[in-house]
Scaffold this motif. Sequence first.
Motif, short mmCIF file in Angstrom:
data_model
loop_
_atom_site.label_atom_id
_atom_site.label_comp_id
_atom_site.label_asym_id
_atom_site.label_seq_id
_atom_site.Cartn_x
_atom_site.Cartn_y
_atom_site.Cartn_z
N ARG A 88 -11.53 -19.74 0.35
CA ARG A 88 -11.86 -19.01 1.52
C ARG A 88 -13.10 -17.82 1.13
O ARG A 88 -14.09 -17.76 2.09
CB ARG A 88 -10.70 -18.37 2.08
N ARG A 89 -12.98 -17.37 0.06
CA ARG A 89 -13.59 -16.40 -0.40
C ARG A 89 -15.12 -16.91 -0.48
O ARG A 89 -16.11 -16.40 -0.33
CB ARG A 89 -13.29 -15.84 -1.64
N GLU A 94 -7.03 -8.40 -0.83
CA GLU A 94 -6.09 -9.11 -1.48
C GLU A 94 -6.32 -8.91 -2.96
O GLU A 94 -5.34 -9.29 -3.71
CB GLU A 94 -7.01 -10.46 -1.25
N ARG A 95 -7.56 -8.34 -3.44
CA ARG A 95 -7.69 -7.97 -4.99
C ARG A 95 -6.59 -7.00 -5.24
O ARG A 95 -5.99 -6.90 -6.48
CB ARG A 95 -8.90 -7.48 -5.24
N THR A 129 -7.06 -17.93 -1.84
CA THR A 129 -8.32 -17.26 -1.08
C THR A 129 -9.21 -17.30 -2.00
O THR A 129 -10.54 -16.90 -1.43
CB THR A 129 -7.89 -15.66 -1.60
N GLY A 130 -9.44 -17.91 -3.15
CA GLY A 130 -10.57 -18.23 -3.83
C GLY A 130 -11.48 -19.39 -3.04
O GLY A 130 -12.70 -18.97 -2.85
N LYS A 149 -11.62 -7.73 3.41
CA LYS A 149 -10.28 -8.61 3.01
C LYS A 149 -10.19 -8.90 1.58
O LYS A 149 -9.15 -8.81 0.98
CB LYS A 149 -10.68 -10.04 3.87
N TRP A 150 -11.19 -9.15 1.05
CA TRP A 150 -11.33 -9.30 -0.53
C TRP A 150 -10.55 -8.34 -1.33
O TRP A 150 -10.06 -8.22 -2.19
CB TRP A 150 -12.70 -9.65 -0.98
N ILE A 207 -15.42 -9.73 5.28
CA ILE A 207 -14.97 -10.51 4.20
C ILE A 207 -14.88 -9.70 2.94
O ILE A 207 -13.97 -9.71 2.25
CB ILE A 207 -16.29 -11.70 3.82
N THR A 208 -15.56 -8.62 2.89
CA THR A 208 -15.86 -7.65 1.64
C THR A 208 -14.14 -6.94 1.75
O THR A 208 -13.58 -6.63 0.83
CB THR A 208 -16.70 -6.75 1.62
#
Length: 516
Positions: free
Chosen positions: A80-81, A122-123, A77-78, A118-119, A115-116
């Motif tokens: 894609r992030r 995932e976090r 994910t890094g 999703k992050w 995006i936020t």
Amino acid sequence: MPRHETVHAALRLPGRRVQRPHPAAPASADDKPTGTPPTYVRAVNGAPASADSRQAPSARRTNAVERDLLKFFLRETGHRRIAMPVLTVAMVALCWDLAELGALLAWFFAGIALITLKWRFERRHAHEGAFDDPAARRRFVQEMRPIYTLSGALWGSSVLLHASQPLGVNLFSCALILACVAALPLMGSASVPALARTFMHSLFATFIACLVAVTWGHSNSVERLNAGLNLKNQSGWVFVLVPFYYWWLLRSLARRIYVVQRAQFELQYDMAQREKQARDLADAKCRFVSAAAHDLRQPTMALSLYAQQLVDCPEEHLALAPRIARASTAVRHLFDSLFDLAHLDSGNVKLRIEPVRVKALLEELHDQFEATAKAKSIELTVQSADAVIETDPVRLRRMIANVVSNAIKYSPAHTRVRIVARATNGTVRIRVSDQGLGIPAADLEKVFDEFYRVDHQEALSEDGVGLGLSIVNRLAQLLRCQIELQSEVGKGTHFAFVLQSRFDTSLAQGPSMNVG
């Protein structure tokens, strides 16, 4: 204390003992331990059948591989992030003069919000053990699916920002950005096919729907798009069909990448398992040799001391002779047990499978041990269904006999040892129950190790080298028999052997084992 008595006191063969509390008084007539004592199950392959290991090996492998795929997904994910915000800003910059400001800003902030979100999701799962549970993995995918659906739809709708503009460098650049976004799942999301498919389907479905709606809804789209997107001519249809091909191509690549990734993690798991097995075998060999040397040293040392005492004091031969015989017997029993273990582990055991009447076999065992039980004032009873199973009668008899012998040996006087056999649904369950000293829960698994003996303070006068249950475990593997062990300190122990009525030769252990 005379010297020969001191030597005799050192002769005892304790094996490896575990200190345990003094047991309670013998149980009453009911030979079943009260409460809910722990049950230890040893599977037909001889491995402990714990909560995790009761799964089939293929299930454990699948569970580990799926967990590693999701962990790989989070590690990727890094990329894609970083890529998604950059591509979002690039799309806005290219469409700044092509689209209405309000629509462009709305699209931009919606993209940043997704995006936020999703992050954050995932976090929340980026910690050790987050995907060990299959239910947690399914929940993660279910939670992420709506986000990937909205993200794909948002990028697919980006065609609305510039579809009405003439073809040019900016429009071509926007198409390249959209192609990069569509290919991003190949970098990591391919390891989770459900999310990769969700994103691709949503993006291309929205893109094609918006493209068709824009081009079909404008009669002068030929002039606006330089005849590139007009569905009323052949070139327009070709232009619309290209995204379908690109969609199919990305799906095929994602599927193949997933297959390769899964095969890689399966190979890593298999290699780790083989490495662990090799280490376990090496450790077991070291422990076995050490324990065998330790237990063999005691009786041989005693023999040496007795012999020296006999030389120094010939008049004590009457007192020393029985002790020398006992030490010799201990050495012989140890060697016999070691040879039995070596033979069973060699893989060259030939089973003689034949129909066996369980009731007759258990009655023979009753006759064999009745005198020993009466000598200790122990009641030995047999209750058996008149069932017939396919097995090796000699090895089945020995397996049960080892457990019955232990039950009598470690039970106090005026108690009962019961052998019960029941047949249900194609299986026969043979249970040996005693009212003896019991085994602590922490030692249930260890009793199958070589040279391991639970330290019964009341039974220290009993001879033994701690190999009986190791032999039982190996015989159970040969006979495709599951062992269940239930015990409670001061209440008693239950051994149960679960055998299939028909012996399945396809499950025979080891390539060298013959079934006759």
